[in-house]
Design an enzyme around this catalytic site. Structure first.
Site, PDB file in Angstrom:
ATOM      1  N   LYS A 271      -1.523  -7.456  -9.108  1.00  0.00           N
ATOM      2  CA  LYS A 271      -2.464  -7.503  -7.982  1.00  0.00           C
ATOM      3  C   LYS A 271      -2.007  -6.390  -7.030  1.00  0.00           C
ATOM      4  CE  LYS A 271      -3.107  -8.503  -4.130  1.00  0.00           C
ATOM      5  NZ  LYS A 271      -3.449  -7.484  -3.081  1.00  0.00           N
TER       6      LYS A 271
ATOM      7  N   GLU B 270      -4.969  -3.954  -1.802  1.00  0.00           N
ATOM      8  CA  GLU B 270      -6.427  -3.758  -1.725  1.00  0.00           C
ATOM      9  C   GLU B 270      -6.759  -2.506  -0.907  1.00  0.00           C
ATOM     10  OE1 GLU B 270      -4.477  -5.969  -0.428  1.00  0.00           O
ATOM     11  OE2 GLU B 270      -5.393  -7.178   1.168  1.00  0.00           O
ATOM     12  N   ARG B 271      -5.732  -1.937  -0.247  1.00  0.00           N
ATOM     13  CA  ARG B 271      -6.015  -0.769   0.600  1.00  0.00           C
ATOM     14  C   ARG B 271      -6.016   0.548  -0.171  1.00  0.00           C
ATOM     15  NH1 ARG B 271      -2.588  -1.634   6.027  1.00  0.00           N
ATOM     16  NH2 ARG B 271      -1.254  -3.057   4.890  1.00  0.00           N
TER      17      ARG B 271
ATOM     18  N   SER C 185       5.354  -6.877   3.426  1.00  0.00           N
ATOM     19  CA  SER C 185       5.972  -7.123   4.725  1.00  0.00           C
ATOM     20  C   SER C 185       6.796  -8.415   4.682  1.00  0.00           C
ATOM     21  CB  SER C 185       4.890  -7.219   5.789  1.00  0.00           C
ATOM     22  OG  SER C 185       4.054  -8.303   5.482  1.00  0.00           O
TER      23      SER C 185
ATOM     24  N   GLU D  14       9.095  -4.069  12.884  1.00  0.00           N
ATOM     25  CA  GLU D  14       8.763  -2.946  12.004  1.00  0.00           C
ATOM     26  C   GLU D  14       7.381  -2.424  12.412  1.00  0.00           C
ATOM     27  OE1 GLU D  14       7.696  -3.788   7.884  1.00  0.00           O
ATOM     28  OE2 GLU D  14       8.915  -2.087   7.262  1.00  0.00           O
TER      29      GLU D  14
ATOM     30  N   PHE E  75       0.806  -1.226   0.000  1.00  0.00           N
ATOM     31  CA  PHE E  75       0.000   0.000   0.000  1.00  0.00           C
ATOM     32  C   PHE E  75       0.839   1.276   0.000  1.00  0.00           C
ATOM     33  CE2 PHE E  75       0.900   0.035   4.570  1.00  0.00           C
ATOM     34  CZ  PHE E  75       0.987   1.393   4.831  1.00  0.00           C
TER      35      PHE E  75
ATOM     36  N   CYS F 296       9.577   1.769   3.297  1.00  0.00           N
ATOM     37  CA  CYS F 296      10.530   0.708   3.622  1.00  0.00           C
ATOM     38  C   CYS F 296      11.896   1.310   3.895  1.00  0.00           C
ATOM     39  CB  CYS F 296      10.611  -0.317   2.506  1.00  0.00           C
ATOM     40  SG  CYS F 296      11.394   0.323   1.041  1.00  0.00           S
TER      41      CYS F 296
HETATM   42  P1  NAD Z   1       1.572  -6.588   3.138  1.00  0.00           P
HETATM   43  O1  NAD Z   1       2.563  -7.681   3.241  1.00  0.00           O
HETATM   44  O2  NAD Z   1       0.455  -6.558   4.120  1.00  0.00           O
HETATM   45  O3  NAD Z   1       0.848  -6.642   1.690  1.00  0.00           O
HETATM   46  C1  NAD Z   1       1.587  -6.685   0.502  1.00  0.00           C
HETATM   47  C2  NAD Z   1       0.785  -7.443  -0.542  1.00  0.00           C
HETATM   48  O4  NAD Z   1       0.633  -8.803  -0.124  1.00  0.00           O
HETATM   49  C3  NAD Z   1      -0.615  -6.877  -0.747  1.00  0.00           C
HETATM   50  O5  NAD Z   1      -0.901  -6.855  -2.122  1.00  0.00           O
HETATM   51  C4  NAD Z   1      -1.501  -7.845   0.029  1.00  0.00           C
HETATM   52  O6  NAD Z   1      -2.771  -7.997  -0.554  1.00  0.00           O
HETATM   53  C5  NAD Z   1      -0.738  -9.150  -0.017  1.00  0.00           C
HETATM   54  N1  NAD Z   1      -0.902  -9.952   1.207  1.00  0.00           N
HETATM   55  C6  NAD Z   1      -0.972  -9.478   2.494  1.00  0.00           C
HETATM   56  N2  NAD Z   1      -1.091 -10.503   3.359  1.00  0.00           N
HETATM   57  C7  NAD Z   1      -1.085 -11.643   2.628  1.00  0.00           C
HETATM   58  C8  NAD Z   1      -1.157 -13.031   2.964  1.00  0.00           C
HETATM   59  N3  NAD Z   1      -1.263 -13.447   4.212  1.00  0.00           N
HETATM   60  N4  NAD Z   1      -1.104 -13.921   1.957  1.00  0.00           N
HETATM   61  C9  NAD Z   1      -0.994 -13.530   0.670  1.00  0.00           C
HETATM   62  N5  NAD Z   1      -0.917 -12.224   0.303  1.00  0.00           N
HETATM   63  C10 NAD Z   1      -0.956 -11.295   1.259  1.00  0.00           C
HETATM   64  O7  NAD Z   1       2.377  -5.218   3.104  1.00  0.00           O
HETATM   65  P2  NAD Z   1       1.783  -3.732   3.185  1.00  0.00           P
HETATM   66  O8  NAD Z   1       1.328  -3.464   4.579  1.00  0.00           O
HETATM   67  O9  NAD Z   1       0.844  -3.483   2.069  1.00  0.00           O
HETATM   68  O10 NAD Z   1       3.089  -2.869   2.874  1.00  0.00           O
HETATM   69  C11 NAD Z   1       3.987  -2.436   3.843  1.00  0.00           C
HETATM   70  C12 NAD Z   1       5.165  -3.382   3.946  1.00  0.00           C
HETATM   71  O11 NAD Z   1       5.869  -3.418   2.709  1.00  0.00           O
HETATM   72  C13 NAD Z   1       6.189  -2.939   4.969  1.00  0.00           C
HETATM   73  O12 NAD Z   1       6.639  -4.087   5.654  1.00  0.00           O
HETATM   74  C14 NAD Z   1       7.298  -2.318   4.127  1.00  0.00           C
HETATM   75  O13 NAD Z   1       8.575  -2.335   4.731  1.00  0.00           O
HETATM   76  C15 NAD Z   1       7.253  -3.220   2.951  1.00  0.00           C
HETATM   77  N6  NAD Z   1       7.883  -2.566   1.794  1.00  0.00           N
HETATM   78  C16 NAD Z   1       9.106  -3.036   1.420  1.00  0.00           C
HETATM   79  C17 NAD Z   1       9.763  -2.430   0.364  1.00  0.00           C
HETATM   80  C18 NAD Z   1      11.122  -2.914  -0.056  1.00  0.00           C
HETATM   81  O14 NAD Z   1      11.640  -2.407  -1.035  1.00  0.00           O
HETATM   82  N7  NAD Z   1      11.710  -3.874   0.639  1.00  0.00           N
HETATM   83  C19 NAD Z   1       9.164  -1.352  -0.310  1.00  0.00           C
HETATM   84  C20 NAD Z   1       7.898  -0.920   0.114  1.00  0.00           C
HETATM   85  C21 NAD Z   1       7.262  -1.556   1.176  1.00  0.00           C
END
Ligand code: NAD
Length: 489
Positions: free
Chosen positions: A180, A183-184, A234, A389, A156, A289
């Site tokens: 994909k 969704e937020r 994450s 985090e 998101f 991130c």
């Molecule tokens: P998230 O892991 O909750 O969601 C990311 C994606 O995975 C979304 O599209 C979501 O629908 C999907 N998802 C979530 N839970 C899932 C599950 N249990 N099974 C399958 N799919 C699932 O992450 P977020 O809260 O949207 O984003 C923030 C996170 O992203 C933070 O941890 C941040 O550090 C990380 N991030 C990392 C980078 C990098 O370059 N390393 C860059 C941006 C964000």
């Protein structure tokens, strides 16, 4: 489809060149975190939607890989022009949907455009290698061919930039792309895919958008027609995506979470240091991130306290509010639920005896998602505020007598995304750059985001997989190498 009562539309998927209703009946609300306004209903698509998207993508990719890299790249140039033309509109959409301030959103869109520009160099980047005469009359050459269908799953916090880390490179390398988005806040992705759909060179079906959550992710990970997965999110989700994708024989790059430390040496230029830490810890309300969520204050107790006082003074002047308001420094967090979770983390740290030297738990605002800059002092080693985090505007201060102790503290983390040092000493900077376990390092730069021509990612639990996003790594990820050994009589 627009709801008769609320006037809010339910988003559609983009499959085989057409906008279609998702097959699932369930929807989630997408709200503006600053105002609470309902922006859209997001459908939770099903495996059947993924199947339709992948089947069309495979058909389109078969023809696309036969298309000259010059023509494919022309499509990426056209996408670049469309994004530039719509950059203000996209930035506003990012602010309304995700919450970050308008200048920050504009910077995000700018970064996304840079990624598209970097992919415009693809004819050069795709060129292979040749070694002539390895034996009598024998030549060896390496060529790069597309992987096939790429599934991209994005978070998101950068709803415009992160899809643009992947889409232009994947397409220019000759692949199809099924996105994909989070969704937020899926509206910027929807807008980008609309722009893609208007580009003549891009055939129907080559790019698909499927809204949803876990079920869509798992359907992509399980689908035999998906060849590779680019994921950002994450650490826990990254690990899931890597294991399930790899178990199904897919190529996976899964960029995960972070806990980035900023080392503040006693000789740091105070203005540079304070500006850098404010932007890093509180920009986008700490939801990057690359956010610096730990400041390691180095020196004598007096020097450490002086740095702390400077940080608290500057942070207390930051204004929290709607990202659309030009006076806002700190935007809302992504949702009222996220705000509640973060306020709970601050209360728990306080209950553990940690001093809250700046407390952002004021008025949560109309959307319930405002949380001001918060600083926790003297956080003891091993506390969850240092190890987890939190992803909010919460800065933890720790103390170290010297650089060696600071490096040890920083490297104890399971994460290794980014790390930053503020110092006027070239020797200290060099020593830090050499020893720190992180994929992205800043020297007197608070948010050390590499430009798109370099790879972007961390080390350790900040990535599952080995190829980073962007730069040459993107070309490596989206192509397969073929080595040809030839002898002609
Ligand atoms: P998230 O892991 O909750 O969601 C990311 C994606 O995975 C979304 O599209 C979501 O629908 C999907 N998802 C979530 N839970 C899932 C599950 N249990 N099974 C399958 N799919 C699932 O992450 P977020 O809260 O949207 O984003 C923030 C996170 O992203 C933070 O941890 C941040 O550090 C990380 N991030 C990392 C980078 C990098 O370059 N390393 C860059 C941006 C964000």
């Amino acid at each position: 489809m627009t709801d008769m009562l609320t006037g809010v539309r339910t988003l559609q998927n983009f499959i085989d060149g057409a906008w279609r209703d998702a097959s699932g009946a369930e929807v989630l609300e997408d709200r503006n975190p600053a105002t609470g306004e309902l922006l859209a209903q997001v459908p939770l698509s099903t495996a059947a939607d993924v199947d339709a998207a992948v089947a069309a993508a495979r058909r389109a990719q078969a023809a696309w890989r036969e298309t000259s890299p010059l023509v494919r790249t022309r499509a990426i140039f056209a996408l670049r022009d469309a994004l530039v033309e719509h950059r203000d509109e996209l930035a506003e959409l990012v602010t309304r949907d995700m919450g970050k301030t308008l200048p920050d959103a504009a910077a995000e869109v700018g970064r996304g455009i840079e990624s598209v520009e970097a992919a415009c160099g693809m004819p050069h980047l795709l060129k292979g290698e040749t070694l002539e005469g390895v034996a009598t009359g024998v030549d060896v050459s390496l060529i790069r061919q597309p992987v096939g269908v790429i599934g991209a799953i994005t978070p998101f916090n950068f709803p415009a930039m992160i899809p643009l880390w992947f889409l232009p490179y994947a397409l220019a390398c000759g692949n199809a792309f099924v996105l994909k988005p989070s969704e937020r806040d899926p509206l910027p992705s929807e807008r980008i895919v609309r722009l893609v759909s208007e580009i003549d060179e891009i055939p129907a079906g080559l790019v698909a958008l499927v809204h949803g959550g876990e079920a869509v992710v798992n359907a992509l990970l399980d689908h035999p027609g998906v060849d590779a997965i680019s994921f950002v999110g994450s650490a826990a989700t990254a690990r899931h995506v890597m294991s399930r994708g790899a178990a199904n024989g897919k190529r996976v790059q899964a960029l995960g979470g972070a806990k980035n430390a900023m080392v503040i040496m006693p000789d740091a230029d105070p203005d540079v240091m304070v500006g850098g830490v404010m932007g890093s810890a509180f920009g986008a309300a700490g939801q990057r991130c690359l956010a610096g969520s730990i400041a390691v204050l180095v020196g004598t107790r007096e020097e450490q306290d002086r740095a702390r006082d400077r940080l608290v003074e500057a942070a207390s002047k930051l204004r929290t509010g709607d990202g659309m308001d030009p006076a806002t420094d700190v935007c809302p967090v992504v949702s009222a639920q996220a705000r509640e979770r973060l306020a709970g983390e601050i209360a728990a740290a306080e209950a553990d005896g940690i001093r809250v030297v700046l407390d952002g738990r004021g008025d949560p605002g109309p959307g319930g998602a405002f949380l001001g800059p918060t600083i926790l002092d003297d956080v003891p080693a091993g506390h969850r505020v240092l190890t987890e985090e939190l992803f909010g505007p919460i800065l933890a201060l720790v103390r170290a007598p010297d650089l060696a102790a600071a490096v040890e503290l920083v490297n104890a983390s399971r994460y290794g995304n980014a790390s930053v040092i503020f110092t006027e000493s070239g020797g200290a900077a060099r020593e830090y750059r050499y020893r720190v376990q992180a994929g992205m390092v800043g020297v007197n730069v608070g948010v050390a985001a590499p430009i798109a021509w370099f790879p972007f990612s961390g080390w350790k639990d900040s990535i599952d997989g080995d190829l980073h996003a962007n730069g040459r790594d993107a070309v490596e990820f989206y192509t397969r190498k073929k080595v040809v050994t030839e002898r002609w009589a």
